[in-house]
Enzyme design. Structure first.
Site, mmCIF file in Angstrom:
data_model
loop_
_atom_site.group_PDB
_atom_site.id
_atom_site.type_symbol
_atom_site.label_atom_id
_atom_site.label_comp_id
_atom_site.label_asym_id
_atom_site.label_seq_id
_atom_site.Cartn_x
_atom_site.Cartn_y
_atom_site.Cartn_z
ATOM 1 C CE1 TYR A 277 -6.250 -7.596 9.697
ATOM 2 C CE2 TYR A 277 -7.203 -6.255 11.434
ATOM 3 C CZ TYR A 277 -6.330 -6.402 10.376
ATOM 4 O OH TYR A 277 -5.534 -5.344 10.000
ATOM 5 C CB ILE B 56 -0.950 -0.034 1.222
ATOM 6 C CG1 ILE B 56 -1.963 -1.165 1.044
ATOM 7 C CG2 ILE B 56 -1.651 1.308 1.390
ATOM 8 C CD1 ILE B 56 -2.923 -1.356 2.199
ATOM 9 C CB ILE C 59 -5.053 -4.214 -0.907
ATOM 10 C CG1 ILE C 59 -6.105 -3.096 -0.935
ATOM 11 C CG2 ILE C 59 -4.150 -4.136 -2.127
ATOM 12 C CD1 ILE C 59 -5.516 -1.679 -0.896
ATOM 13 C CE LYS D 85 -3.827 -2.515 10.854
ATOM 14 N NZ LYS D 85 -2.610 -1.766 10.489
ATOM 15 C CG ASP E 84 12.684 -3.901 14.108
ATOM 16 O OD1 ASP E 84 11.582 -3.481 14.516
ATOM 17 O OD2 ASP E 84 13.037 -5.087 14.202
#
Ligand code: NAD
Length: 255
Positions: free
Chosen positions: A155, A20, A191, A162, A64
């Site tokens: 998920y 993305i 995606i 998130k 990182d």
């Protein structure tokens, strides 16, 4: 009209052409921005460096996001090269494969900490350092997913990460707003990318998504890139703390 002419931005989370972050990069580059990139390890450097160089980037740094030392170094390099910065793209997430396979209730303490550290805390760590260089205000975006709000099959701990990311976006927007720094999340539809391939049953998710989304298609890297342009430019000058869906309308539907 170029929307990001003269602006400088740093992109965290480019892995390859399917990322993305690459869709966002292409729009930013087309609109005149100068861009810097970070890569997480040497294996990814081999992919990131040619992509970054193909758009004329000279700032390509290891990072990182779990390392405060590496983050400090990145922003020292940015300050040395540019002095100030205008925008940040946070397109980073990670969870242990086991935690995406097993029921959420089985999530280990270490797995929970890992997912939240890489996928949510990193935004706070980056925003704090970036804000010091955003002397003329700025814009920060992070990539989220519907799993932050609703249970999405497989998920799991990433949904929790998130949710923390979206709450962090609001907290950061409140803290940094007085400095003219806006912070927003784009909640993208599914995606096919490297990170997405780690989610069991992702292909099935994509086809079911297409059937139900009002626009009858999935969102693309380009779709997310175009919306990013709005958030990173002056077009969204009075918008902060938002989570904005770029998912062909999927999130508005139920049965
Ligand atoms: P991607 O694999 O191309 O990008 C994920 C990036 O995270 C990679 O560049 C990887 O190197 C980086 N990363 C992982 N651990 C890291 C660490 N410790 N330090 C620094 N970088 C690290 O996949 P993507 O789908 O483009 O993911 C980008 C963002 O978009 C993620 O936040 C993801 O959750 C989010 N997102 C993806 C989808 C999707 O369906 N692909 C949907 C909504 C949101």
């Amino acid at each position: 009209m170029k929307l990001l002419e003269g602006k400088r931005g740093l992109v965290f989370g480019l892995a390859n052409q399917k990322s993305i972050a690459w869709g966002i990069t292409q729009q930013c580059h087309a609109h005149g921005a100068s861009l810097g990139f970070t890569y997480v390890n040497e294996a990814l450097e081999k992919r990131v460096r040619p992509l970054a160089e193909s758009i004329g980037s000279e700032l390509i740094l290891p990072c990182d996001v779990q390392s405060d030392e590496q983050l400090d170094k990145v922003f020292e390099e940015v300050e040395r090269a540019w002095g100030t910065i205008d925008f940040i793209v946070h397109s980073v997430a990670f969870a242990d494969a086991e935690d995406l396979k097993n029921p959420f209730v089985e999530t280990s303490r270490a797995g929970f900490q890992l997912a939240l550290d890489v996928s949510a805390y990193s935004l706070v760590a980056i925003a704090r350092r970036a804000a010091k260089l955003m002397t003329g205000g700025g814009s920060i975006i992070a990539l989220s997913y519907l799993g932050a709000e609703k249970v999405v099959t497989n998920y799991r701990v990433m949904g929790v990460a998130k949710a923390a990311l979206e709450a962090s976006v609001r907290e950061l927007a409140a803290d940094l707003g007085p400095q003219g720094i806006r912070v927003n999340a784009i909640s993208a539809g599914p995606i096919k990318t490297l990170a997405a391939s780690g989610i069991p049953g992702f292909r099935d998710l994509l086809s079911r998504f297409e059937e139900r989304a009002p626009l009858r298609r999935t969102a693309t890297q380009e779709d997310v890139g175009k919306t990013s342009l709005y958030f990173l430019s002056d077009l969204s000058s009075a918008v902060t703390g938002e989570t904005h869906y770029v998912d062909c309308g999927f999130n508005i539907t139920a049965l």
